[in-house]
Design an enzyme around this catalytic site. Structure first.
Site, short mmCIF file in Angstrom:
data_model
loop_
_atom_site.label_atom_id
_atom_site.label_comp_id
_atom_site.label_asym_id
_atom_site.label_seq_id
_atom_site.Cartn_x
_atom_site.Cartn_y
_atom_site.Cartn_z
CG ASP A 1 -2.07 0.97 1.12
OD1 ASP A 1 -3.22 0.52 1.03
OD2 ASP A 1 -1.81 2.20 1.10
CG ASN B 1 -11.90 -0.73 4.24
OD1 ASN B 1 -12.19 -1.24 5.32
ND2 ASN B 1 -10.79 -0.03 4.07
N GLY C 1 -15.76 2.55 4.01
CA GLY C 1 -14.48 3.26 3.84
C GLY C 1 -13.76 2.92 2.55
CD GLN C 2 -14.82 -0.65 -2.40
OE1 GLN C 2 -15.92 -1.02 -1.97
NE2 GLN C 2 -14.26 -1.19 -3.46
CG HIS D 1 -8.70 -3.08 -2.10
ND1 HIS D 1 -9.65 -2.40 -2.84
CD2 HIS D 1 -8.54 -2.36 -0.96
CE1 HIS D 1 -10.04 -1.31 -2.18
NE2 HIS D 1 -9.38 -1.28 -1.03
CG HIS E 1 -6.84 -2.79 3.30
ND1 HIS E 1 -6.05 -1.70 3.07
CD2 HIS E 1 -8.06 -2.50 2.78
CE1 HIS E 1 -6.75 -0.77 2.44
NE2 HIS E 1 -7.98 -1.22 2.26
P1 AMP Z 1 -9.77 1.43 0.51
O1 AMP Z 1 -9.89 2.75 1.22
O2 AMP Z 1 -10.13 0.24 1.32
O3 AMP Z 1 -10.49 1.46 -0.84
O4 AMP Z 1 -8.23 1.24 0.22
C1 AMP Z 1 -7.57 1.75 -0.87
C2 AMP Z 1 -6.10 1.68 -0.55
O5 AMP Z 1 -5.37 1.80 -1.76
C3 AMP Z 1 -5.59 2.78 0.38
O6 AMP Z 1 -5.02 2.20 1.53
C4 AMP Z 1 -4.56 3.53 -0.47
O7 AMP Z 1 -3.45 3.94 0.27
C5 AMP Z 1 -4.19 2.48 -1.50
N1 AMP Z 1 -3.72 2.98 -2.77
C6 AMP Z 1 -4.34 3.87 -3.60
N2 AMP Z 1 -3.62 4.06 -4.72
C7 AMP Z 1 -2.54 3.23 -4.61
C8 AMP Z 1 -1.41 2.97 -5.46
N3 AMP Z 1 -1.26 3.57 -6.63
N4 AMP Z 1 -0.50 2.08 -5.01
C9 AMP Z 1 -0.63 1.46 -3.82
N5 AMP Z 1 -1.67 1.66 -2.99
C10 AMP Z 1 -2.60 2.55 -3.37
#
Ligand code: AMP
Ligand code: ZN
Length: 116
Positions: free
Chosen positions: A32, A89, A95-96, A102, A104
């Site tokens: 991340d 999420n 919180g998505q 994905h 986490h």
């Molecule tokens: P969510 O809020 O559950 O949708 O999580 C999305 C996650 O994607 C967040 O923790 C961001 O930090 C991560 N994220 C967004 N863009 C990137 C990227 N280009 N590379 C790695 N992580 C990313």
């Protein structure tokens, strides 16, 4: 199918750089960008699925595969025994923020409950 407007599809395609930690024919895992724990990995299906709300009956094996990768990758980082958290999420209240399913995988420190 890949969605060219989707950040994680573009990561899977190699159009956006990422730090890969695992890959197979169905899944891709990378660090991340904004880690919330010493180890914070995102496990995504290569196929574009928006969220857990969009899982169909035929996706059950894929979903199981993604979840099974959590302990496997945790083990790769030496944090399977100490424990980790796997979170999906879902939707606005969940919180998505990225609309490609994905998991986490967070570890390397004790977690608290409830989450925010
Ligand atoms: P969510 O809020 O559950 O949708 O999580 C999305 C996650 O994607 C967040 O923790 C961001 O930090 C991560 N994220 C967004 N863009 C990137 C990227 N280009 N590379 C790695 N992580 C990313
Ligand atoms: Zn996507």
């Amino acid at each position: 199918m890949l969605d060219s407007n989707c950040t994680f599809c573009r990561i899977v395609a190699g159009d956006i750089p990422s730090t890969k930690v695992y890959e197979d024919d169905q899944a891709y895992a990378f660090r991340d960008l904004n880690p919330q724990a010493p180890t914070h990995v995102l496990i995504v299906p290569k196929e574009h699925i928006e969220s857990l709300n969009d899982i169909a009956q035929g996706d059950e094996a894929l979903l199981g595969h993604l979840l099974r990768l959590a302990p496997k990758i945790a083990n790769q980082f030496g944090m399977a025994e100490s424990g980790f958290r796997a979170v999906i999420n879902t939707g606005e209240n969940g919180g998505q923020t990225v609309w490609h399913l994905h998991v986490h995988l967070l570890g390397g420190r004790p977690m608290t409950w409830p989450p925010g």
